[in-house]
Design a protein around this motif. Structure first.
Motif, PDB file in Angstrom:
ATOM      1  N   MET A 234      44.063 -14.019   4.777  1.00 18.61           N
ATOM      2  CA  MET A 234      43.179 -13.346   3.831  1.00 18.61           C
ATOM      3  C   MET A 234      43.198 -14.094   2.499  1.00 18.61           C
ATOM      4  SD  MET A 234      43.189  -9.342   2.577  1.00 18.61           S
ATOM      5  CE  MET A 234      44.990  -9.303   2.446  1.00 18.61           C
ATOM      6  N   ASN A 235      42.029 -14.190   1.888  1.00 22.09           N
ATOM      7  CA  ASN A 235      41.896 -14.804   0.577  1.00 22.09           C
ATOM      8  C   ASN A 235      41.544 -13.744  -0.458  1.00 22.09           C
ATOM      9  OD1 ASN A 235      42.445 -17.359   1.563  1.00 22.09           O
ATOM     10  ND2 ASN A 235      40.295 -17.849   1.892  1.00 22.09           N
ATOM     11  N   ILE A 236      42.111 -13.874  -1.636  1.00 24.52           N
ATOM     12  CA  ILE A 236      41.943 -12.905  -2.716  1.00 24.52           C
ATOM     13  C   ILE A 236      41.291 -13.589  -3.912  1.00 24.52           C
ATOM     14  CG2 ILE A 236      43.146 -11.351  -4.315  1.00 24.52           C
ATOM     15  CD1 ILE A 236      43.514 -10.401  -1.495  1.00 24.52           C
ATOM     16  N   LEU A 237      40.385 -12.889  -4.583  1.00 26.61           N
ATOM     17  CA  LEU A 237      39.820 -13.350  -5.844  1.00 26.61           C
ATOM     18  C   LEU A 237      40.152 -12.311  -6.919  1.00 26.61           C
ATOM     19  CD1 LEU A 237      38.012 -15.292  -7.509  1.00 26.61           C
ATOM     20  CD2 LEU A 237      36.066 -13.845  -6.854  1.00 26.61           C
ATOM     21  N   ILE A 238      40.764 -12.753  -8.008  1.00 23.55           N
ATOM     22  CA  ILE A 238      41.112 -11.869  -9.114  1.00 23.55           C
ATOM     23  C   ILE A 238      40.261 -12.254 -10.322  1.00 23.55           C
ATOM     24  CG2 ILE A 238      42.931 -11.081 -10.666  1.00 23.55           C
ATOM     25  CD1 ILE A 238      44.930 -11.825  -8.422  1.00 23.55           C
ATOM     26  N   VAL A 239      39.508 -11.305 -10.815  1.00 25.95           N
ATOM     27  CA  VAL A 239      38.635 -11.513 -11.973  1.00 25.95           C
ATOM     28  C   VAL A 239      39.321 -10.864 -13.172  1.00 25.95           C
ATOM     29  CG1 VAL A 239      36.311 -11.230 -12.899  1.00 25.95           C
ATOM     30  CG2 VAL A 239      36.660 -11.379 -10.412  1.00 25.95           C
ATOM     31  N   VAL A 240      39.811 -11.688 -14.061  1.00 30.04           N
ATOM     32  CA  VAL A 240      40.665 -11.219 -15.152  1.00 30.04           C
ATOM     33  C   VAL A 240      39.856 -10.936 -16.420  1.00 30.04           C
ATOM     34  CG1 VAL A 240      42.651 -11.776 -16.620  1.00 30.04           C
ATOM     35  CG2 VAL A 240      42.614 -12.540 -14.222  1.00 30.04           C
ATOM     36  N   ASP A 241      39.807  -9.680 -16.817  1.00 29.16           N
ATOM     37  CA  ASP A 241      39.365  -9.253 -18.153  1.00 29.16           C
ATOM     38  C   ASP A 241      38.017  -9.824 -18.590  1.00 29.16           C
ATOM     39  OD1 ASP A 241      41.852  -8.119 -18.001  1.00 29.16           O
ATOM     40  OD2 ASP A 241      42.687  -9.139 -19.743  1.00 29.16           O
ATOM     41  N   MET A 242      37.048  -9.825 -17.684  1.00 29.60           N
ATOM     42  CA  MET A 242      35.692 -10.263 -18.071  1.00 29.60           C
ATOM     43  C   MET A 242      34.987  -9.087 -18.737  1.00 29.60           C
ATOM     44  SD  MET A 242      35.183 -13.476 -17.484  1.00 29.60           S
ATOM     45  CE  MET A 242      33.400 -13.533 -17.590  1.00 29.60           C
ATOM     46  N   GLN A 243      35.415  -8.793 -19.955  1.00 23.37           N
ATOM     47  CA  GLN A 243      34.967  -7.616 -20.690  1.00 23.37           C
ATOM     48  C   GLN A 243      34.200  -8.013 -21.952  1.00 23.37           C
ATOM     49  OE1 GLN A 243      39.266  -6.442 -20.044  1.00 23.37           O
ATOM     50  NE2 GLN A 243      38.425  -4.460 -20.716  1.00 23.37           N
TER      51      GLN A 243
ATOM     52  N   GLY B 223      32.394 -15.104  -3.532  1.00 22.55           N
ATOM     53  CA  GLY B 223      33.536 -14.423  -2.934  1.00 22.55           C
ATOM     54  C   GLY B 223      33.117 -13.257  -2.071  1.00 22.55           C
ATOM     55  N   ILE B 224      32.117 -12.515  -2.532  1.00 20.29           N
ATOM     56  CA  ILE B 224      31.606 -11.391  -1.738  1.00 20.29           C
ATOM     57  C   ILE B 224      30.993 -11.903  -0.444  1.00 20.29           C
ATOM     58  CG2 ILE B 224      29.850  -9.573  -1.693  1.00 20.29           C
ATOM     59  CD1 ILE B 224      30.350  -9.224  -4.712  1.00 20.29           C
ATOM     60  N   ARG B 225      30.205 -12.969  -0.545  1.00 18.72           N
ATOM     61  CA  ARG B 225      29.586 -13.532   0.661  1.00 18.72           C
ATOM     62  C   ARG B 225      30.627 -14.006   1.662  1.00 18.72           C
ATOM     63  NH1 ARG B 225      26.184 -16.020  -3.210  1.00 18.72           N
ATOM     64  NH2 ARG B 225      27.268 -18.008  -2.911  1.00 18.72           N
TER      65      ARG B 225
ATOM     66  N   GLU C  66      35.981 -12.396   0.658  1.00 15.88           N
ATOM     67  CA  GLU C  66      37.242 -12.352  -0.066  1.00 15.88           C
ATOM     68  C   GLU C  66      37.510 -10.928  -0.559  1.00 15.88           C
ATOM     69  OE1 GLU C  66      37.747 -16.745  -2.064  1.00 15.88           O
ATOM     70  OE2 GLU C  66      36.400 -15.332  -3.048  1.00 15.88           O
ATOM     71  N   ARG C  67      38.762 -10.559  -0.623  1.00 18.87           N
ATOM     72  CA  ARG C  67      39.136  -9.293  -1.247  1.00 18.87           C
ATOM     73  C   ARG C  67      39.152  -9.527  -2.760  1.00 18.87           C
ATOM     74  NH1 ARG C  67      42.677  -4.883  -0.238  1.00 18.87           N
ATOM     75  NH2 ARG C  67      42.060  -3.346  -1.811  1.00 18.87           N
ATOM     76  N   ILE C  68      38.442  -8.678  -3.507  1.00 19.17           N
ATOM     77  CA  ILE C  68      38.260  -8.927  -4.928  1.00 19.17           C
ATOM     78  C   ILE C  68      38.896  -7.815  -5.748  1.00 19.17           C
ATOM     79  CG2 ILE C  68      36.570  -9.294  -6.780  1.00 19.17           C
ATOM     80  CD1 ILE C  68      34.664 -10.389  -4.659  1.00 19.17           C
TER      81      ILE C  68
END
Length: 227
Positions: A1-10, A37-39, A42-44
């Protein structure tokens, strides 16, 4: 499994209280990386810097007396360009730079299904991105941890580069080619040159090519540098 972490895009880190031109510049690339990642299935996970009305009385507030990301404010919200993609994804509110909850959740997921790679994007490279990258490395020592430099920005371009160098020393892969080029080429984000290059967050586009002088193709913008 691959993970994508989107950090603090605020909003407060992009156009608000602590916004920078570099942060605004990476928003399209970050949005494209999340869509990819969605395509790819990936778990986001999204993280959200989260403070209360008493922020100025906290240790962080005394060191950085700029109220930001106060829960419930517009500045706290994920930027508009990424908000639709965040719907239905895990969003973790964190009161400090690193998210212990994120580490625990990843460890639990790894027990269910082996996590092979974790990629981080977002803001700021030299504060919350590096904090969470090292945290992930501690919780998942056998997973590849990567940071997509084209989808990150630091407080300054110099601090962005310094943070990437520090992460590279900790065996965190730094992906440098502009995300759009890698995705158009159908690559896995490493370009076959994993961990050898990092950029400075200015969005210099080399078209997937390494320039011998380290400069990008766009006038006034730096590209990739080799180590």
């Amino acid at each position: 499994m691959n993970i994508l972490i989107v950090v603090d895009m605020q909003n407060d880190f992009v156009s608000g209280a602590l916004g920078t031109p570099e942060a605004r510049r990476i928003v399209p690339a970050a949005a494209e990386r999340v869509a990819a990642g969605i395509r790819r299935g990936e778990r986001i996970f999204f993280t959200r810097d989260t403070h209360g009305a008493d922020y100025l009385h906290t240790r962080e507030g005394r060191n950085l007396p700029v109220p930001h990301c106060i829960r419930g404010t517009e500045g706290w919200e994920i930027v508009e360009q990424l908000r639709p993609a965040s719907a239905g994804q895990a969003i973790l509110d964190k009161p400090s730079f690193g998210s212990a909850e994120l580490g625990r959740l990843l460890a639990e997921e790894n027990e269910k299904e082996l996590i092979e790679k974790v990629t981080l994007i977002g803001l700021c490279t030299d504060i919350c991105v590096i904090s969470n990258a090292l945290l992930v490395k501690a919780f998942l020592p056998e997973a590849e941890v990567a940071v997509d430099a084209a989808c990150c920005a630091g407080v300054t371009p110099e601090s962005h580069r310094t943070a990437l160098a520090a992460m590279k020393s900790c065996q965190i892969t730094c992906l440098l080619y502009p995300a759009a080029n890698r995705l158009r080429q159908g690559g896995n984000g490493t370009g076959g040159r994993r961990g050898r290059f990092f950029g400075d967050g200015t969005g210099g586009d080399t078209g997937g090519r390494r320039r011998p002088d380290g400069e990008g193709d766009r006038p006034g913008e730096r590209g990739l540098r080799a180590f």
